[in-house]
Design a protein around this motif. Structure first.
Motif, mmCIF file in Angstrom:
data_model
loop_
_atom_site.group_PDB
_atom_site.id
_atom_site.type_symbol
_atom_site.label_atom_id
_atom_site.label_comp_id
_atom_site.label_asym_id
_atom_site.label_seq_id
_atom_site.Cartn_x
_atom_site.Cartn_y
_atom_site.Cartn_z
ATOM 1 N N LEU A 13 -24.709 7.674 14.952
ATOM 2 C CA LEU A 13 -23.629 7.388 15.895
ATOM 3 C C LEU A 13 -23.910 6.076 16.612
ATOM 4 N N VAL A 14 -22.916 5.199 16.650
ATOM 5 C CA VAL A 14 -23.018 3.927 17.357
ATOM 6 C C VAL A 14 -21.714 3.711 18.124
ATOM 7 N N ASN A 15 -21.685 2.693 18.967
ATOM 8 C CA ASN A 15 -20.433 2.352 19.653
ATOM 9 C C ASN A 15 -20.534 0.958 20.248
ATOM 10 N N ASP A 16 -19.515 0.564 21.013
ATOM 11 C CA ASP A 16 -19.607 -0.695 21.758
ATOM 12 C C ASP A 16 -19.432 -0.486 23.252
ATOM 13 N N ASP A 17 -19.162 0.750 23.669
ATOM 14 C CA ASP A 17 -18.959 1.048 25.095
ATOM 15 C C ASP A 17 -20.257 1.378 25.820
ATOM 16 N N GLY A 18 -21.347 1.530 25.090
ATOM 17 C CA GLY A 18 -22.623 1.774 25.726
ATOM 18 C C GLY A 18 -23.120 3.198 25.581
ATOM 19 N N ILE A 19 -24.422 3.372 25.756
ATOM 20 C CA ILE A 19 -25.091 4.655 25.547
ATOM 21 C C ILE A 19 -24.561 5.752 26.459
ATOM 22 N N ASN A 20 -24.046 5.388 27.641
ATOM 23 C CA ASN A 20 -23.578 6.383 28.601
ATOM 24 C C ASN A 20 -22.069 6.624 28.545
ATOM 25 N N ALA A 21 -21.414 6.069 27.549
ATOM 26 C CA ALA A 21 -19.965 6.224 27.435
ATOM 27 C C ALA A 21 -19.595 7.655 27.032
ATOM 28 N N PRO A 22 -18.530 8.213 27.596
ATOM 29 C CA PRO A 22 -18.134 9.579 27.249
ATOM 30 C C PRO A 22 -17.702 9.748 25.807
ATOM 31 N N THR A 38 -28.472 10.955 14.895
ATOM 32 C CA THR A 38 -29.203 9.945 15.645
ATOM 33 C C THR A 38 -28.180 9.043 16.325
ATOM 34 N N MET A 39 -28.399 8.762 17.609
ATOM 35 C CA MET A 39 -27.490 7.910 18.367
ATOM 36 C C MET A 39 -28.208 6.626 18.751
ATOM 37 N N CYS A 83 -27.287 -2.738 16.913
ATOM 38 C CA CYS A 83 -27.666 -1.325 16.945
ATOM 39 C C CYS A 83 -27.766 -0.743 15.541
ATOM 40 N N VAL A 84 -26.804 -1.082 14.693
ATOM 41 C CA VAL A 84 -26.833 -0.584 13.316
ATOM 42 C C VAL A 84 -28.026 -1.166 12.573
ATOM 43 N N ARG A 85 -28.229 -2.455 12.688
ATOM 44 C CA ARG A 85 -29.304 -3.125 11.961
ATOM 45 C C ARG A 85 -30.676 -2.589 12.389
ATOM 46 N N LEU A 86 -30.878 -2.467 13.701
ATOM 47 C CA LEU A 86 -32.164 -2.002 14.200
ATOM 48 C C LEU A 86 -32.383 -0.529 13.870
ATOM 49 N N ALA A 87 -31.316 0.258 13.945
ATOM 50 C CA ALA A 87 -31.433 1.676 13.606
ATOM 51 C C ALA A 87 -31.892 1.856 12.164
ATOM 52 N N GLN A 90 -35.625 0.293 11.718
ATOM 53 C CA GLN A 90 -36.778 0.737 12.494
ATOM 54 C C GLN A 90 -36.655 2.129 13.118
ATOM 55 N N LEU A 91 -35.477 2.533 13.557
ATOM 56 C CA LEU A 91 -35.388 3.675 14.457
ATOM 57 C C LEU A 91 -35.130 5.018 13.787
ATOM 58 N N VAL A 92 -34.579 5.022 12.583
ATOM 59 C CA VAL A 92 -34.349 6.294 11.898
ATOM 60 C C VAL A 92 -35.443 6.497 10.853
ATOM 61 N N ASP A 93 -35.904 7.744 10.757
ATOM 62 C CA ASP A 93 -37.041 8.020 9.874
ATOM 63 C C ASP A 93 -36.642 8.663 8.555
ATOM 64 N N LYS A 94 -35.339 8.779 8.318
ATOM 65 C CA LYS A 94 -34.883 9.266 7.020
ATOM 66 C C LYS A 94 -33.518 8.678 6.715
ATOM 67 N N ARG A 95 -33.095 8.852 5.495
ATOM 68 C CA ARG A 95 -31.849 8.239 5.034
ATOM 69 C C ARG A 95 -30.669 8.648 5.896
ATOM 70 N N VAL A 96 -29.823 7.671 6.225
ATOM 71 C CA VAL A 96 -28.547 7.917 6.903
ATOM 72 C C VAL A 96 -27.470 8.108 5.836
ATOM 73 N N ASP A 97 -26.661 9.149 5.996
ATOM 74 C CA ASP A 97 -25.596 9.427 5.028
ATOM 75 C C ASP A 97 -24.245 8.866 5.450
ATOM 76 N N MET A 98 -24.017 8.756 6.747
ATOM 77 C CA MET A 98 -22.730 8.286 7.253
ATOM 78 C C MET A 98 -22.944 7.677 8.625
ATOM 79 N N VAL A 99 -22.247 6.578 8.905
ATOM 80 C CA VAL A 99 -22.251 5.976 10.233
ATOM 81 C C VAL A 99 -20.876 6.215 10.865
ATOM 82 N N VAL A 100 -20.872 6.735 12.085
ATOM 83 C CA VAL A 100 -19.631 6.939 12.826
ATOM 84 C C VAL A 100 -19.721 6.122 14.113
ATOM 85 N N SER A 101 -18.758 5.237 14.318
ATOM 86 C CA SER A 101 -18.757 4.331 15.458
ATOM 87 C C SER A 101 -17.633 4.693 16.418
ATOM 88 N N GLY A 102 -17.972 4.894 17.681
ATOM 89 C CA GLY A 102 -16.965 5.258 18.681
ATOM 90 C C GLY A 102 -17.492 6.363 19.589
#
Length: 263
Positions: A13-22, A38-39, A83-87, A90-102
């Motif tokens: 999970l990623v977004n552009d509104d920030g980690i504390n966004a609802p 993983t967020m 966020c996507v590039r770094l995740a 470096q930050l995820v320890d196993k394969r990501v199957d899908m990215v959801v942004s928002g």
């Protein structure tokens, strides 16, 4: 992408509104019981940052904890694409199957996709050959108000897995600000021609004069929304959730042979 029901998908999970966004919290709440989640989100608001990346300074990552969500979460003092590039690096320890942004706080319709950090994060995932979904709805302030958009994001995700969505495709999902049972359904359609008619007004100083060496401009203007019945801007007003497939290859194939002939 795995599509067998026995494998638990790993969703980034990623977004552009920030980690504390609802909005991103609502996605975490919707997905965490069904999938490994993983967020990774910006540390602060980064709307309309487009597809920019940080290259002139190091990035700081901070671990976040949500008491009621069983997920790993990190903030990054960079852009959504960062966020996507770094995740993935470096930050995820196993394969990501899908990215959801928002879920973005505000629609991403028509030409918004060219400016949107939400959509750009999803496109960045597609560049890494990961299927992705960008999710947006009208502006809200409370997590509960994002429930319908989160529900439709989950519905689209499950359908994408079932149908084996290609790994370089982005689905741009916009959900009207209604209860889930009130939404008429999903329309797959093209981007609208919504554009911003911005203009700039120079501020005057207290004497009513402009300072030639130090100027300040306010952004004014309106949104122009030409509509046709195959556009996202049309269907969203009719009470439908809209899905527009996107791809990062911006080549204009219609005229590539014509331009080749010039040379």
């Amino acid at each position: 992408m795995r599509n067998d029901e026995t494998s638990k998908l790993h969703i980034l999970l990623v977004n552009d509104d920030g980690i504390n966004a609802p909005g991103i919290y609502a996605l975490g709440k919707e997905f965490h019981q069904c999938y490994d989640v993983t967020m990774v989100a910006p540390s602060e608001q980064r709307s309309a940052s487009g597809h920019s990346i940080t290259i002139s300074r190091p990035l700081t990552v901070i671990r976040h904890h949500f008491d009621d969500l069983n997920i790993k979460a990190y903030s990054v003092d960079g852009t959504p694409a960062d966020c996507v590039r770094l995740a993935l690096d470096q930050l995820v320890d196993k394969r990501v199957d899908m990215v959801v942004s928002g879920i973005n706080r505000g629609f991403n319709l028509g030409m918004d996709v060219l400016y949107s950090g939400t959509v750009s994060a999803a496109v960045e995932a597609a560049i890494y050959k990961l299927p992705s979904i960008a999710v947006s709805t009208e502006q809200f302030d409370k997590v509960e108000e994002y429930a319908a958009a989160a529900h439709y994001a989950h519905r689209v995700l499950k359908k994408a897995v079932e149908k084996g969505m290609k790994n370089d495709v982005v689905l741009n999902l916009n959900v009207p600000p209604m209860k889930a049972e009130e939404i008429k359904g999903i329309k797959v359609c093209r981007m609208g021609n919504m554009v911003y008619g911005n203009y700039f007004v120079e501020r005057k100083n207290f004497e009513g004069k402009a300072d030639e060496d130090h100027r300040i401009y306010d952004i004014k203007g309106n949104i122009f929304e030409p509509e046709a019945e195959d556009m996202d801007t049309f269907y969203i007003k009719q009470g439908y959730a809209t899905v527009t497939p996107l791809h990062y290859d911006l080549t204009n194939f219609k005229i590539i042979q014509e331009v080749d002939g010039w040379f």
